[in-house]
Design an enzyme around this catalytic site. Structure first.
Site, PDB file in Angstrom:
ATOM      1  N   LYS A  53      34.428  68.437  22.094  1.00  0.00           N
ATOM      2  CA  LYS A  53      34.290  67.291  23.010  1.00  0.00           C
ATOM      3  C   LYS A  53      33.892  67.812  24.460  1.00  0.00           C
ATOM      4  CE  LYS A  53      36.976  63.951  25.371  1.00  0.00           C
ATOM      5  NZ  LYS A  53      38.296  63.127  25.679  1.00  0.00           N
ATOM      6  N   GLY A 110      43.268  58.391  31.748  1.00  0.00           N
ATOM      7  CA  GLY A 110      44.742  58.451  31.984  1.00  0.00           C
ATOM      8  C   GLY A 110      45.170  57.354  32.728  1.00  0.00           C
ATOM      9  N   ALA A 132      39.071  57.262  26.943  1.00  0.00           N
ATOM     10  CA  ALA A 132      39.486  57.327  28.309  1.00  0.00           C
ATOM     11  C   ALA A 132      39.967  55.907  29.025  1.00  0.00           C
ATOM     12  CB  ALA A 132      38.646  57.807  29.370  1.00  0.00           C
ATOM     13  N   GLY A 133      41.130  55.633  29.251  1.00  0.00           N
ATOM     14  CA  GLY A 133      41.580  54.392  29.825  1.00  0.00           C
ATOM     15  C   GLY A 133      42.242  53.300  29.097  1.00  0.00           C
ATOM     16  N   ASN A 180      45.271  59.172  24.152  1.00  0.00           N
ATOM     17  CA  ASN A 180      45.841  60.507  24.514  1.00  0.00           C
ATOM     18  C   ASN A 180      47.067  59.617  25.427  1.00  0.00           C
ATOM     19  OD1 ASN A 180      45.644  63.692  26.061  1.00  0.00           O
ATOM     20  ND2 ASN A 180      47.288  62.831  25.031  1.00  0.00           N
ATOM     21  N   THR A 181      47.022  59.496  26.719  1.00  0.00           N
ATOM     22  CA  THR A 181      48.244  59.165  27.345  1.00  0.00           C
ATOM     23  C   THR A 181      48.983  57.947  27.321  1.00  0.00           C
ATOM     24  OG1 THR A 181      46.889  59.889  29.419  1.00  0.00           O
ATOM     25  CG2 THR A 181      48.721  58.734  29.940  1.00  0.00           C
TER      26      THR A 181
END
Length: 251
Positions: A95, A156, A182-183, A204-205
């Site tokens: 990545k 995040g 992301a986001g 992820n987050t």
């Protein structure tokens, strides 16, 4: 939807996971299992092949593909160096992530394109993390990357698909898989991404920082699966006026 294939590898699920921010390897292991993911990203600084005990790699089943993340790289040279080091440890999936801005962590388009061209020539499987930039996405496709990973909103941030207009253009034009990264903060964001036409999402987050990561991972899996089934069911198109659900004529 067509079967998801990246670099010749077939995936049964369209949900990929990041491995940062989990409180322990146990929490990560539970989330991976609940998500049914087949691919996770791991930052090089967290890969310690010789370490025993609470090591991140011990939480990842051998059936799950590990994609090395070049997070922390500030330019193409640093990203390539990280990838080369990872390759010596057996990691071919990359990545590609280059973000010199410490505040918003936005990816550097110029350095990303430069690094992608080098890494593709070196034989890596390259998935670059980029802004939702349709022109850059096509340029990366031209140099031979295996998928593009445009952001939905700042990494995040849990803000969801704030770049929807550009994401739709990328998806429309792309001849390679598009993984929205992301986001994404809620399962509903993930479902919207799949319904939009994205080939997969990476989270992820939203999972790692949840009060119950495994339960949230399961929720994301269910949302992505539901969206995929809805597409296969061929939903009716939206129309600009009312349409009676009961026929007006009496039979």
């Amino acid at each position: 939807m067509e079967e998801l294939v990246i670099a010749g590898k077939k995936f049964k699920t369209r949900l990929f996971l990041g491995t940062g921010k989990f409180s322990s390897s146990k929490e990560l292991r539970s989330a991976i299992k609940a998500s049914k993911t087949e691919l996770v990203t791991v930052a090089l600084r967290r890969v310690e092949p010789g370490k025993r005990g609470d090591n991140i790699l011990s939480a990842i089943d051998s059936s799950v593909t590990v994609m090395l993340n070049t997070s922390g790289a500030r330019n193409a040279e640093e990203a390539v160096r990280i990838a080369d080091f990872g390759k010596s440890a057996g990691y071919k999936w990359i990545k590609l992530e280059i973000h010199p801005d410490p505040h918003y962590l936005l990816p550097d388009p110029i350095e990303t394109l430069k690094a992608a061209e080098i890494l593709v020539k070196k034989g890596f499987i390259v998935l670059p993390y980029i802004n939702a930039d349709p022109v850059l996405a096509k340029r990366l496709e031209d140099v031979g990357v295996h998928a593009v990973m445009p952001l939905g909103s700042p990494i995040g941030s849990n803000q969801g698909l704030q770049t929807g207009t550009m994401l739709r253009i990328i998806i429309e034009q792309s001849l390679i898989p598009v993984v929205i990264d992301a986001g994404i903060g809620l399962p509903s964001h993930a479902a919207a991404a799949i319904e939009m036409g994205a080939d997969a999402i990476l989270v992820n987050t939203a999972i790692a920082a949840a009060g119950n990561p495994a339960l949230m991972a399961e929720a994301f899996f269910m949302a992505v699966t539901a969206a995929e089934k809805a597409i296969k069911a061929v939903p009716p198109s939206a129309i600009g006026k009312a349409s009676p659900t009961s026929p007006m004529a009496i039979f």
